[in-house]
Design a protein around this motif. Structure first.
Motif, PDB file in Angstrom:
ATOM      1  N   VAL A 122       0.850  -1.185   0.000  1.00 47.53           N
ATOM      2  CA  VAL A 122       0.000   0.000   0.000  1.00 47.53           C
ATOM      3  C   VAL A 122       0.888   1.238   0.000  1.00 47.53           C
ATOM      4  CG1 VAL A 122      -1.849  -1.182   1.288  1.00 47.53           C
ATOM      5  CG2 VAL A 122      -0.117   0.125   2.535  1.00 47.53           C
ATOM      6  N   PRO A 123       0.358   2.392  -0.404  1.00 52.36           N
ATOM      7  CA  PRO A 123       1.126   3.628  -0.221  1.00 52.36           C
ATOM      8  C   PRO A 123       1.337   3.868   1.280  1.00 52.36           C
ATOM      9  CG  PRO A 123      -0.720   3.977  -1.724  1.00 52.36           C
ATOM     10  CD  PRO A 123      -0.909   2.620  -1.109  1.00 52.36           C
ATOM     11  N   ALA A 124       2.427   4.476   1.643  1.00 53.22           N
ATOM     12  CA  ALA A 124       2.733   4.707   3.064  1.00 53.22           C
ATOM     13  C   ALA A 124       1.657   5.548   3.744  1.00 53.22           C
ATOM     14  CB  ALA A 124       4.096   5.377   3.206  1.00 53.22           C
ATOM     15  N   TRP A 125       0.938   6.384   2.980  1.00 55.28           N
ATOM     16  CA  TRP A 125      -0.093   7.251   3.554  1.00 55.28           C
ATOM     17  C   TRP A 125      -1.428   6.539   3.801  1.00 55.28           C
ATOM     18  CZ3 TRP A 125      -4.048   6.825   0.279  1.00 55.28           C
ATOM     19  CH2 TRP A 125      -3.792   6.683  -1.086  1.00 55.28           C
ATOM     20  N   MET A 126      -1.578   5.314   3.330  1.00 53.55           N
ATOM     21  CA  MET A 126      -2.876   4.625   3.408  1.00 53.55           C
ATOM     22  C   MET A 126      -3.088   3.990   4.780  1.00 53.55           C
ATOM     23  SD  MET A 126      -4.421   1.634   0.926  1.00 53.55           S
ATOM     24  CE  MET A 126      -5.374   2.610  -0.237  1.00 53.55           C
ATOM     25  N   SER A 127      -4.241   4.277   5.414  1.00 55.98           N
ATOM     26  CA  SER A 127      -4.558   3.626   6.687  1.00 55.98           C
ATOM     27  C   SER A 127      -4.933   2.172   6.418  1.00 55.98           C
ATOM     28  CB  SER A 127      -5.674   4.360   7.422  1.00 55.98           C
ATOM     29  OG  SER A 127      -6.874   4.291   6.693  1.00 55.98           O
ATOM     30  N   VAL A 128      -4.643   1.312   7.411  1.00 55.24           N
ATOM     31  CA  VAL A 128      -4.781  -0.131   7.237  1.00 55.24           C
ATOM     32  C   VAL A 128      -5.567  -0.712   8.408  1.00 55.24           C
ATOM     33  CG1 VAL A 128      -3.506  -2.316   7.132  1.00 55.24           C
ATOM     34  CG2 VAL A 128      -2.592  -0.279   5.983  1.00 55.24           C
ATOM     35  N   THR A 129      -6.589  -1.499   8.086  1.00 61.60           N
ATOM     36  CA  THR A 129      -7.341  -2.259   9.079  1.00 61.60           C
ATOM     37  C   THR A 129      -7.284  -3.718   8.662  1.00 61.60           C
ATOM     38  OG1 THR A 129      -8.839  -0.408   9.488  1.00 61.60           O
ATOM     39  CG2 THR A 129      -9.583  -2.589  10.189  1.00 61.60           C
ATOM     40  N   VAL A 130      -6.837  -4.589   9.574  1.00 59.87           N
ATOM     41  CA  VAL A 130      -6.749  -6.023   9.284  1.00 59.87           C
ATOM     42  C   VAL A 130      -7.495  -6.777  10.369  1.00 59.87           C
ATOM     43  CG1 VAL A 130      -5.238  -8.025   8.990  1.00 59.87           C
ATOM     44  CG2 VAL A 130      -4.511  -5.775   8.145  1.00 59.87           C
TER      45      VAL A 130
END
Length: 157
Positions: A122-130
């Motif tokens: 993902v781009p470094a700026w993208m928030s991630v929920t797993v």
């Protein structure tokens, strides 16, 4: 000579039966790249198997997965969120409870979904929920918010 042919025929039939019964499952592969925009987020769900999310170069979401050949990986945009999930995903896979009159609550085992191994960039700026109830999760190199939920796996951020 006839006995040797008969043995080879029996071996071929036995091999076919093992393959038909699922004795040699083949792995499927998914490798997909989608352009993303600032402000979008990733939400990944995986019932069982490892998840590794890394910051990549550029404004792309790249999803690579190894899974059983009869499994597919769903990647879809829902508003500002990219949802990545195996097609077999069910929130409460593995078991559920049913309340029966005069019996009470009964736990019923459901067939467990197969394991899927994810590698996502993902781009470094993208928030991630797993959400990965039964697997380890690693998120590396991102600068945005990260939320990870697991019950039986290590978390590395």
């Amino acid at each position: 000579m006839i006995a040797q042919r008969r043995k080879m025929s029996l071996l071929a039939v036995a091999t076919a039966l093992v393959l038909a019964a699922g004795g040699a499952a083949t792995a499927g592969q998914t490798d997909r790249v989608d352009p993303v925009e600032p402000g979008q987020a990733l939400e990944l769900r995986n019932y069982k198997g490892s998840v590794v999310v890394r910051a990549g170069a550029g404004d792309e979401l790249r999803v690579r997965a190894t899974h059983p050949s009869d499994e597919t990986i769903v990647v879809e945009r829902r508003g500002r969120t990219w949802l990545v999930v195996p097609s077999s995903w069910k929130k409460d896979s593995g078991a559920f409870r049913v309340s029966l009159p005069n019996v009470g609550v009964v736990r019923i085992e459901d067939e467990e979904p197969p394991a899927v191994q994810f590698e996502v960039e993902v781009p470094a700026w993208m928030s991630v929920t797993v959400e990965a109830p039964r697997g380890p999760v690693a998120v590396r190199g991102t600068r945005a918010a990260v939320e990870v939920t697991t019950m039986l796996g290590n978390i590395e951020v």
